[in-house]
Write an enzyme that holds these catalytic residues in place. Sequence first.
Site, PDB file in Angstrom:
ATOM      1  N   PRO A  92       0.840  -1.208   0.000  1.00 44.42           N
ATOM      2  CG  PRO A  92       0.011  -1.025   2.179  1.00 44.42           C
ATOM      3  CD  PRO A  92       0.763  -1.952   1.276  1.00 44.42           C
ATOM      4  CG  ASP A 116       4.897  -1.423   2.362  1.00 44.95           C
ATOM      5  OD1 ASP A 116       3.735  -1.276   2.784  1.00 44.95           O
ATOM      6  OD2 ASP A 116       5.380  -2.540   2.061  1.00 44.95           O
ATOM      7  CG  HIS A 117       0.364   3.528   5.266  1.00 45.58           C
ATOM      8  ND1 HIS A 117       0.804   3.664   6.558  1.00 45.58           N
ATOM      9  CD2 HIS A 117      -0.540   4.524   5.077  1.00 45.58           C
ATOM     10  CE1 HIS A 117       0.190   4.682   7.127  1.00 45.58           C
ATOM     11  NE2 HIS A 117      -0.633   5.230   6.246  1.00 45.58           N
ATOM     12  NE  ARG A 118       3.014  -4.349   3.036  1.00 49.74           N
ATOM     13  CZ  ARG A 118       3.556  -5.341   2.332  1.00 49.74           C
ATOM     14  NH1 ARG A 118       2.992  -6.553   2.368  1.00 49.74           N
ATOM     15  NH2 ARG A 118       4.632  -5.138   1.601  1.00 49.74           N
TER      16      ARG A 118
END
Length: 483
Positions: A274, A454-456
């Site tokens: 994401p 990466d939003h993770r």
Amino acid sequence: MAMQTFRLPDPGEGLVEADIITWRVAVGDEIKINDILLEVETSKSLVELPSPYAGTVTELLVGEGDTVAVGTPIVRIDDGLDAAQPGGSTGDGQEAQVPNLVGYGPRTATAKRRPRRGAADGPVETHDQVADTFSTQAPVSRRADDREPLQAEQGAPTGAPLPSPGQTGPTPVPFGGAVLAKPPVRKLAKDLGVDLGEIIGSGQGGVITREDVTAATARLRPEPVDEGGPELVEGLGTTPVEAGRAPREDVRIPIKGVRKSMADAMARSAFTAPHVSVWLDCDVSATMQLVERLKARREFADLRLSPLLIIAKAACLALGRTPELNSFWDEQAQEIVLKSSVNLGIAAATTRGLLVPNVKSAESLSLVELAAAIQEIVTTARDGKTKPADMAGGTFSITNIGVFAVDAGAPILNPGESGILCVGQIARRPWVVGEGSEERIEPRWVTTLSVSFDHRLADGAQGSTFLADVAAILNDPALALLF
């Protein structure tokens, strides 16, 4: 006579196929050991393949543009040896038992070695030795365009002047007698009915380009006959249609090699991680001044300096404070791995597609070492000689779209990486400087920075902190001492 079959060797790094790009020889050519036969492209690099045999080329078994698996026969060469001699054919149409190049076929323990022809009393070079020297890391340099041109004995020029690029003529003689043109150019010439053998290429090494084909078409097309005025197209008013204009056709470009590898990687990254992007305008006037001072120093005398060097150093320093942007998502172990070093990728636009080689442990390098490393990987990428190992293991990347006069962008992450910094063009813009009553507007060197992550692995706080730290160093490089 003995007929030898050369098979596509294994380029290494687990690659199982390659695309045939350009044949450097043609049927009937006399060749020596180590003469370049052809160029092939893998998903990682462009490789020149030398010949392990001396003799006469009798058959090209694959065409330019073909995708060939490792071990596939690609060319046959008559080495001129008697079938009864070591290395000759068996006489019944079967190939002789000679050692193969790396990557395919067994080697028999009793196979005999064949001396190289053409060196009567000198040292011999065996097929095994040729095979051992084949490497994508050290391509043979004996290519047609590296050879010194023949010089006339007298200083005065001789012969007729060369024709202009794309000009047709009766005696164009490409090296080795082969027509040098890429598959899309060959298809265009076929569609337009142009004989490539009658065109002299203007590209590097005599390669025929699309422009050469188009120019030849214009010269060969008959002049239209004026029969009383322009033809009118219904519904378009008085817009004339030029008589004799060749209809345009769609151009199809095969998805192969680096282009295919890049497309697969970007699609996998875009639909796996994401993406989030944040942006920041930054006054980099002090960085521009620093670059000019560094150019005058002896340590950088042999290096090409640009603001990218300072940006790369700033990114390495900022990642030390926000390691989440230098991490890896381990899906199998369900862990976030904070990487111990920064393998800094530098995106390089090449004629073969986008390559992102990386500088290993960039955070540990001095400014001079970092400048040399960036220059080396970018130059190697543009020359088409990047090794697969140079593109593996990246942890964070930088893409500089400013070289295309673009202000900003939101790039896609390299697969397996957690962040990528995008740098827009550095241009003179009005900027507010000073404080309070001292505020004024001045022209300053300004750029737009953006980071996708990466939003993770990181949230907005880490992404924004990283970007602010990079901007602070570019605004005042002396702040690097605080990191």
